[in-house]
Design a protein around this motif. Structure first.
Motif, mmCIF file in Angstrom:
data_model
loop_
_atom_site.group_PDB
_atom_site.id
_atom_site.type_symbol
_atom_site.label_atom_id
_atom_site.label_comp_id
_atom_site.label_asym_id
_atom_site.label_seq_id
_atom_site.Cartn_x
_atom_site.Cartn_y
_atom_site.Cartn_z
ATOM 1 N N GLY D 239 0.825 -1.202 0.000
ATOM 2 C CA GLY D 239 0.000 0.000 0.000
ATOM 3 C C GLY D 239 0.856 1.247 0.000
ATOM 4 O O GLY D 239 2.068 1.158 -0.199
ATOM 5 N N PRO D 240 0.248 2.414 0.224
ATOM 6 C CA PRO D 240 1.025 3.649 0.308
ATOM 7 C C PRO D 240 1.983 3.561 1.506
ATOM 8 O O PRO D 240 1.616 2.993 2.540
ATOM 9 C CB PRO D 240 -0.028 4.731 0.533
ATOM 10 N N PRO D 241 3.172 4.117 1.386
ATOM 11 C CA PRO D 241 4.202 3.940 2.420
ATOM 12 C C PRO D 241 3.739 4.266 3.841
ATOM 13 O O PRO D 241 4.016 3.493 4.753
ATOM 14 C CB PRO D 241 5.304 4.897 1.970
ATOM 15 N N ASP D 242 3.061 5.402 4.034
ATOM 16 C CA ASP D 242 2.743 5.753 5.421
ATOM 17 C C ASP D 242 1.774 4.752 6.043
ATOM 18 O O ASP D 242 1.844 4.459 7.233
ATOM 19 C CB ASP D 242 2.197 7.184 5.529
ATOM 20 N N GLU D 243 0.927 4.208 5.207
ATOM 21 C CA GLU D 243 0.020 3.169 5.708
ATOM 22 C C GLU D 243 0.808 1.918 6.110
ATOM 23 O O GLU D 243 0.633 1.371 7.194
ATOM 24 C CB GLU D 243 -0.955 2.781 4.600
ATOM 25 N N VAL D 244 1.673 1.504 5.203
ATOM 26 C CA VAL D 244 2.432 0.271 5.418
ATOM 27 C C VAL D 244 3.314 0.382 6.651
ATOM 28 O O VAL D 244 3.411 -0.537 7.458
ATOM 29 C CB VAL D 244 3.297 -0.053 4.172
ATOM 30 N N LEU D 245 3.930 1.535 6.819
ATOM 31 C CA LEU D 245 4.871 1.679 7.926
ATOM 32 C C LEU D 245 4.182 1.714 9.280
ATOM 33 O O LEU D 245 4.823 1.579 10.308
ATOM 34 C CB LEU D 245 5.731 2.925 7.735
ATOM 35 N N ASN D 246 2.880 1.933 9.279
ATOM 36 C CA ASN D 246 2.156 1.902 10.547
ATOM 37 C C ASN D 246 1.390 0.603 10.761
ATOM 38 O O ASN D 246 0.688 0.448 11.748
ATOM 39 C CB ASN D 246 1.204 3.091 10.621
ATOM 40 N N ASN D 247 1.549 -0.288 9.806
ATOM 41 C CA ASN D 247 0.872 -1.569 9.908
ATOM 42 C C ASN D 247 1.457 -2.391 11.056
ATOM 43 O O ASN D 247 2.672 -2.491 11.210
ATOM 44 C CB ASN D 247 1.056 -2.304 8.558
ATOM 45 N N LYS D 248 0.574 -2.958 11.863
ATOM 46 C CA LYS D 248 1.028 -3.666 13.079
ATOM 47 C C LYS D 248 1.983 -4.813 12.769
ATOM 48 O O LYS D 248 2.998 -4.994 13.416
ATOM 49 C CB LYS D 248 -0.194 -4.223 13.823
ATOM 50 N N GLU D 249 1.608 -5.603 11.758
ATOM 51 C CA GLU D 249 2.420 -6.781 11.473
ATOM 52 C C GLU D 249 3.802 -6.383 10.953
ATOM 53 O O GLU D 249 4.808 -6.991 11.296
ATOM 54 C CB GLU D 249 1.706 -7.670 10.450
ATOM 55 N N VAL D 250 3.826 -5.346 10.115
ATOM 56 C CA VAL D 250 5.108 -4.871 9.591
ATOM 57 C C VAL D 250 6.002 -4.448 10.740
ATOM 58 O O VAL D 250 7.192 -4.771 10.793
ATOM 59 C CB VAL D 250 4.876 -3.686 8.627
ATOM 60 N N ILE D 251 5.411 -3.746 11.686
ATOM 61 C CA ILE D 251 6.197 -3.302 12.842
ATOM 62 C C ILE D 251 6.731 -4.503 13.603
ATOM 63 O O ILE D 251 7.879 -4.555 14.010
ATOM 64 C CB ILE D 251 5.324 -2.402 13.752
ATOM 65 N N LYS D 252 5.865 -5.497 13.738
ATOM 66 C CA LYS D 252 6.260 -6.665 14.510
ATOM 67 C C LYS D 252 7.410 -7.434 13.850
ATOM 68 O O LYS D 252 8.411 -7.725 14.495
ATOM 69 C CB LYS D 252 5.044 -7.593 14.689
ATOM 70 N N VAL D 253 7.271 -7.777 12.572
ATOM 71 C CA VAL D 253 8.283 -8.659 11.989
ATOM 72 C C VAL D 253 9.475 -7.908 11.417
ATOM 73 O O VAL D 253 10.526 -8.489 11.223
ATOM 74 C CB VAL D 253 7.717 -9.573 10.875
ATOM 75 N N TYR D 254 9.315 -6.642 11.129
ATOM 76 C CA TYR D 254 10.407 -6.012 10.413
ATOM 77 C C TYR D 254 10.989 -4.801 11.137
ATOM 78 O O TYR D 254 12.180 -4.728 11.404
ATOM 79 C CB TYR D 254 9.947 -5.619 9.008
ATOM 80 N N LEU D 255 10.155 -3.856 11.451
ATOM 81 C CA LEU D 255 10.685 -2.597 11.948
ATOM 82 C C LEU D 255 11.079 -2.693 13.418
ATOM 83 O O LEU D 255 12.037 -2.070 13.851
ATOM 84 C CB LEU D 255 9.654 -1.489 11.753
ATOM 85 N N GLY D 256 10.364 -3.485 14.180
ATOM 86 C CA GLY D 256 10.625 -3.560 15.614
ATOM 87 C C GLY D 256 9.910 -2.438 16.327
ATOM 88 O O GLY D 256 9.799 -1.320 15.818
ATOM 89 N N GLU D 257 9.396 -2.736 17.526
ATOM 90 C CA GLU D 257 8.540 -1.789 18.238
ATOM 91 C C GLU D 257 9.239 -0.449 18.472
ATOM 92 O O GLU D 257 8.696 0.618 18.239
ATOM 93 C CB GLU D 257 8.144 -2.359 19.612
ATOM 94 N N LYS D 258 10.499 -0.550 18.914
ATOM 95 C CA LYS D 258 11.158 0.664 19.380
ATOM 96 C C LYS D 258 11.521 1.607 18.243
ATOM 97 O O LYS D 258 11.783 2.774 18.474
ATOM 98 C CB LYS D 258 12.430 0.291 20.145
ATOM 99 N N ASN D 259 11.592 1.057 17.011
ATOM 100 C CA ASN D 259 12.090 1.888 15.925
ATOM 101 C C ASN D 259 11.033 2.779 15.303
ATOM 102 O O ASN D 259 11.325 3.579 14.436
ATOM 103 C CB ASN D 259 12.667 0.995 14.820
ATOM 104 N N VAL D 260 9.802 2.589 15.717
ATOM 105 C CA VAL D 260 8.739 3.340 15.056
ATOM 106 C C VAL D 260 8.785 4.794 15.480
ATOM 107 O O VAL D 260 8.904 5.122 16.650
ATOM 108 C CB VAL D 260 7.376 2.744 15.429
ATOM 109 N N LYS D 261 8.717 5.629 14.482
ATOM 110 C CA LYS D 261 8.700 7.059 14.789
ATOM 111 C C LYS D 261 7.355 7.410 15.388
ATOM 112 O O LYS D 261 6.318 6.895 14.972
ATOM 113 C CB LYS D 261 8.880 7.859 13.497
ATOM 114 N N SER D 262 7.417 8.258 16.359
ATOM 115 C CA SER D 262 6.143 8.646 16.973
ATOM 116 C C SER D 262 5.386 9.588 16.044
ATOM 117 O O SER D 262 5.966 10.266 15.241
ATOM 118 C CB SER D 262 6.401 9.327 18.302
#
Lengths: 320, 289, 235, 262
Positions: D239-262
């Motif tokens: 999907g569009p990047p901002d949507e994808v980057l806030n997706n729960k599963e993406v955060i879980k398997v790839y980005l990691g909880e702590k790395n998410v920008k507030s």
């Protein structure tokens, strides 16, 4: 990158007048004729192994196929020698393509194995082929001499043969240089350097490989045909191990993919080998030692040395 | 007719077992160091002539002693050769092809050295066991039975060595990931030399075993090498199990082809067989990358 | 324990490491951070003697690393764990671990070290007979670290252990590395993932374009707003 | 040249998001038991920049290899309505797909110009393009900014120039779709900036569709129209990047909880 014709033309000019000095020395003339014929085979080998980077060990087998085909076509079928050489080369070329087909998907080491096995199997095939006139384990003798416009070239007469083989050799060098500078040559080298990249920018790898096998085979077949009509005798001894290693050494010591190197090595080693004949059993022993020493101490071969000198020379010219 | 088939089959198996030894030796070195040793057949010749020399020098000589002498001799010989040829060559850019040519040179050198030292006349080794044994209506030579037993012992011993001993494990490790072996602190060159030494011993033993069936000639090793080479190609370069299977497949077909069409057809037959297999399995039966 | 002095390394004609000096004290856990391809891995390899530097010196326990062969370096306890693991794929976990103890010193302490590794990674003990090729990325990473420990390492140089691991596995692995460190083994870590490691690090170096652009201990990093932002991407 | 104008015009009308240029359907790839890709399907729209991200070993490069014909696969790949799933690499190139590799491979025995020449000689498939090969080459070299290092041997280039050369080599085949495999890996922040600008410039200038594999999420978020995340060979979000980057599963398997920008 591009090969120039200049040095080859100079070498040709020199070779043209060489008989003025040595035409009395029939033995030396014979060696030079052999060198010329072998160099045609080796230029083809350098094309496939050096420039295309394909480990083919079938070059001498294909040379032999060219020699036998041409010999049998002129002796048994009765074709004029020139025609039979031509047809023989085409047969050799066809065999090259047949070997290429399974080799397309094979890793380098397996291509080496298949082509090497072709070489070994050919020995048996020639023996089996006795019934169709291959001469079996002995040889085909009495092959008609080459003739052209009513003049026949008996092999005792070295001078005409010298010019025939010289012309053949230099024609093939020119063709070789043309190939290397053409799109085909570029595709061979591109596939050798980085196969995946080459394919991704549109090089048809199968086509290129088949073509390089065919061309290398054509060189070998031609050399084989002329060899048969010069020697007027062919036997399975061409496929002998000592011959195989001698020719392979010329290629490697000449330098893979470093063009004039292989030709220089052909002349050096053919001459050396002939003059070592009186040594009998020590000749192959000495040859073996020479091979090992040469390979360890000259990893880039004669071609590497030539390149080194010419770049030095160019730099020198630029400075002065 | 049936009995004949059985005895062809039995002969095929004994021959196969000797082929398996050389092919495994050749494949082992390739697997560990990616080097193809084209002088390998000449190593077998050297082994056979050493055995002959031992028997002709000492009247009391017997095979156990001959084997005990040959193993350390061939091992040291192999290590010396490794140190002399593949090792310095491995540094340069075309090392795969230059080692081929250099070992070919070595092969020619050794064969002619043997020719020079022992002369061109064929020699024979005493049999391992005399007489024949009949199983049903099938007659088998004791010699061939002993060969088969010895070959099985050698192959099983080698496999156990590779599987169970720490050194054998290190050899497999180098074969699987040389960079990893280096990181762990293995002396890679030692392992290469060791592998080469072991494979040389295998060549020597095979030369000896075959020498009890066929006459020795200075250039006889060449045929052994070519056969080992085809077996390795068919089994998959570097694979020991592959070499084992391929040796039996080709060895048994060889004895049938020999019987039905004649020995001269063996090479063309193998060639076609190999081409056919490689078209479908481009890395041989059990090839590694 | 480890002293790097004005190190320069080239890759062909390309200079990868530019005049880097750093020290690692015995018992520390030091982290080198920085973006992909900025010379961290090269530096680590140069430290472990796998790459010869053009200039400069690496001293380990007062001895010049580059005067030894790699076998000797490993024997001295300086052990490198590569980013791509370099395990022996067709062998079992146990065989891989045992091969880690190749040097003569480690071979004597084999049983003891194996016990330590199994204690650290109980999972490996449970599946000791599995072939390494069938393992998941996280499990293979454990084997790689375990194999490094088997060499009786005094100093572990680990290249990007978190590469390709899911976040929860990453945290677990860093925790294990911390335990290793607490057991008295000095650790030098190269990482891109910053947040998780930072909690354990005694000292942090940041490498950019082949140079050290920042170095400081944990408190300094956490208190420095600019660095924090640059490193962690968080305000 | 006229045709180029025509194409530009046509593409303008069908602005991004309307016309798919590439449709990948149920692509799976099995490496003797190891599933590198399982049932991946997606569409790429003409002229968009399509980002692919995911952990190492997620199958990103395998996906490129499959599209480019280097690896066979079970499944279909439609490029401009034609199924190219069984094409060999050179044919895929002739269809108008060019790619770069993760490690910038080059023909090391040649200089920069000869390297690009290989692409011009073999990559151009239409007759009028072949006749203008020299001109196309000069244009691409100019566009990428390699004019000064034309005669340098490929082996002695630095990483950035190597990447420029591989890009030029891809562009000289006149692609419509460009596959970039981690083009920014190993570059300094300054170089990353330059290279991203170059990609955007090239895209506009040559009217390309771009698929890009990258680890740098901030770059992907900035330049992509669509972003797809792969994990263990499967598509987990698109999907569009901002949507994808806030997706729960993406955060879980790839980005990691702590790395998410507030």
């Amino acid at each position: 990158m591009k090969l120039s014709y200049k040095n080859t033309i100079i070498a040709f000019a020199v070779m043209l007048f060489l008989p003025l000095l040595i035409h009395d020395n029939s033995f030396l003339m014979h060696i030079l004729i052999m060198s010329c014929l072998f160099s045609v085979l080796l230029v083809g080998w350098d094309l496939i192994m050096g420039y295309a980077g394909i480990f083919s060990f079938g070059q001498i087998a294909i040379f032999t196929i060219g020699a036998y085909s041409s010999a049998m076509l002129s002796k048994i079928v009765g074709l004029p020698p020139l025609i039979s050489i031509l047809v023989g080369s085409l047969i050799a070329c066809g065999v090259g393509i047949i070997v290429a087909l399974p080799s397309l998907r094979l890793a380098g080491i397996y291509v080496a194995m298949v082509t090497f096995l072709l070489h070994e199997a050919l020995i048996s095939m020639i023996r089996i082929g006795r019934v169709i006139g291959t001469g079996g384990a002995t040889s085909i003798t009495g092959i008609p001499p080459l003739s052209f416009l009513g003049y026949s070239f008996p092999s005792i007469e070295r001078l005409p043969w010298y010019y025939v083989s010289l012309t053949l050799a230099f024609l093939s060098y020119f063709v070789f240089i043309r190939i290397i500078n053409s799109s085909y040559g570029i595709s061979f080298v591109a596939l050798r350097d980085a196969e995946d990249l080459a394919k991704s920018v549109g090089v048809d790898d199968y086509r290129s490989k088949i073509i390089v096998f065919a061309m290398a085979a054509l060189f070998a077949g031609l050399a084989g045909g002329f060899y048969a009509h010069y020697m007027r005798l062919v036997s399975v001894r061409i496929l002998g191990l000592d011959n195989f290693i001698l020719l392979l050494v010329m290629l490697i010591v000449g330098g893979l993919g470093k063009f004039p190197g292989v030709i220089v090595a052909t002349f050096i080693f053919t001459i050396l080998n002939e003059y070592m004949r009186p040594l009998e059993v020590f000749r192959p022993i000495l040859l073996g030692v020479m091979v090992i020493v040469a390979i360890i101490y000259m990893p880039n071969g004669i071609g590497g040395i030539i390149n080194f000198i010419t770049t030095k020379f160019r730099r020198f010219k630029r400075i002065s | 007719m049936f009995n004949q088939l059985i005895s062809i089959f039995a002969n095929g198996i004994t021959i196969s077992s000797t082929y398996a030894i050389v092919a495994i030796g050749l494949s082992l070195v390739y697997g560990v160091s990616k080097t193809f040793n084209y002088a390998y057949g000449s190593f077998a010749t050297v082994g056979a002539y050493i055995t002959w020399l031992l028997f002709s020098m000492f009247d009391w000589m017997n095979y156990p002693v001959a084997i005990m002498v040959m193993i350390p001799f061939m091992f040291l010989f192999g290590i010396a050769i490794e140190w002399l040829i593949p090792r310095p060559l491995r540094k340069n850019e075309n090392w795969e092809i230059t080692t081929v040519v250099a070992t070919l040179g070595l092969g020619v050198l050794l064969a002619n050295l043997v020719l020079f030292l022992f002369g061109p006349y064929t020699k024979a080794l005493p049999e391992l066991g005399g007489g024949t044994v009949s199983i049903g209506h099938v007659q088998l030579d004791w010699n061939r039975i002993v060969i088969l037993i010895l070959a099985i012992l050698i192959v099983v011993g080698l496999k156990l060595f590779l599987k169970k001993t720490y050194i054998g494990m290190s050899m497999r490790a180098v074969a699987q990931d040389i960079e990893g072996a280096r990181v762990v602190g293995m002396k890679i060159n030692h392992i290469f030399a060791l592998t080469f030494g072991i494979s040389t011993v295998l060549a020597g033993l095979c030369g000896m075993l075959l020498g009890t069936i066929y006459f020795l000639t200075p250039s006889g090793g060449w045929e052994i090498f070519i056969k080992a080479f085809v077996i390795v190609a068919l089994g998959g370069a570097g694979s020991i199990d592959g070499a084992l299977y391929a040796a039996f497949i080709l060895g048994i077909t060889e004895s049938f082809v020999q019987f039905t069409l004649g020995p001269i057809w063996v090479m063309p037959f193998w060639f076609i067989f190999l081409m056919a297999v490689l078209i479908f399995k481009p890395r041989g039966l059990l090839g590694i990358r | 324990m480890l002293k790097v002095d004005n190190l320069d390394t080239f890759y062909g004609e390309l200079q990868v490491i530019r005049n880097i000096s750093l020290t690692v004290e015995t018992g520390d856990l030091v982290v080198m951070l920085g973006p992909n391809g900025h010379g961290k891995s090269t530096l680590l390899k140069a430290i472990c003697g796998l790459i010869k530097p053009k200039a400069g010196k690496v001293e380990f326990g007062g001895e010049d690393v580059h005067s030894f062969s790699i076998e000797k370096i490993v024997e001295k306890g300086l052990v490198y764990i590569p980013e791509d693991r370099r395990l022996f794929p067709q062998m079992t976990i146990k065989e891989n671990l045992l091969l880690g103890a190749y040097n003569p010193i480690a071979r004597k302490e084999r049983e003891k070290n194996l016990e330590f590794v199994y204690q650290l990674f109980p999972k490996l003990k449970k599946m000791y007979a599995r072939t390494v090729a069938t393992l998941s990325g996280g499990e293979a990473r454990m084997v790689a670290v375990g194999r490094g420990l088997m060499a009786s390492a005094k100093f572990l140089a680990i290249d990007e252990p978190s590469l390709g691991l899911a976040p929860n596995l990453r945290t677990e692995l860093f925790d294990k590395i911390h335990q290793i460190n607490k057991a008295g083994i000095t650790v030098l870590l190269v990482e891109q993932c910053v947040t998780e490691v930072l909690d354990y690090a005694d000292r942090v170096y940041v490498i950019e374009d082949g140079r050290i652009v920042y170095n400081g201990n944990k408190e300094e990093v956490l208190n420095d707003k600019d660095v924090k932002k640059a490193l962690l991407g968080i305000e | 040249m006229e045709k180029q104008e025509e194409r530009k015009h046509a593409d303008k009308i069908l602005s991004p998001g309307v016309k798919p240029i590439l449709r990948v359907e149920k692509t799976s790839k099995d490496f003797s038991g190891f599933k590198a890709l399982t049932d991946v399907s997606f569409e790429v729209q003409t002229n968009e920049i399509f980002g692919i991200a995911g952990p190492n070993g997620a199958g990103k490069s395998t996906l490129f290899n499959v599209i480019a014909g280097k690896e066979s696969n079970q499944g279909d790949i439609f490029f401009r309505k034609k199924n190219i799933a069984r094409f060999r690499p050179y044919k895929v190139c002739h269809m108008g797909i060019a790619r770069t590799f993760q490690t910038p491979e080059l023909f090391l025995s040649m200089n920069v110009y000869d390297n690009i020449n290989v692409g011009a000689r073999f990559g151009l498939s239409e007759k009028h393009e072949k006749q203008n090969a020299d001109k196309i080459m000069d244009e691409v070299i100019e566009l990428v900014g390699l004019t000064a290092s034309k005669n340098v041997s490929a082996g002695s280039l630095d990483l950035f120039e190597k990447k420029l050369t591989t890009l030029a080599l891809a562009l000289v085949t006149k692609p419509r779709l460009l596959l970039l495999d981690e083009p920014l890996g190993g570059l300094s922040p300054h170089e990353i900036d330059k290279f991203v600008k170059l990609i955007l410039h090239v895209r506009d200038e040559l009217n390309l569709t771009v698929i890009i594999i990258e680890h740098l999420m901030n770059v992907l978020a900035e330049i992509c129209n669509t972003l797809m995340i792969l994990n263990s060979g499967a598509k987990i979000c698109i999907g569009p990047p901002d949507e994808v980057l806030n997706n729960k599963e993406v955060i879980k398997v790839y980005l990691g909880e702590k790395n998410v920008k507030s």
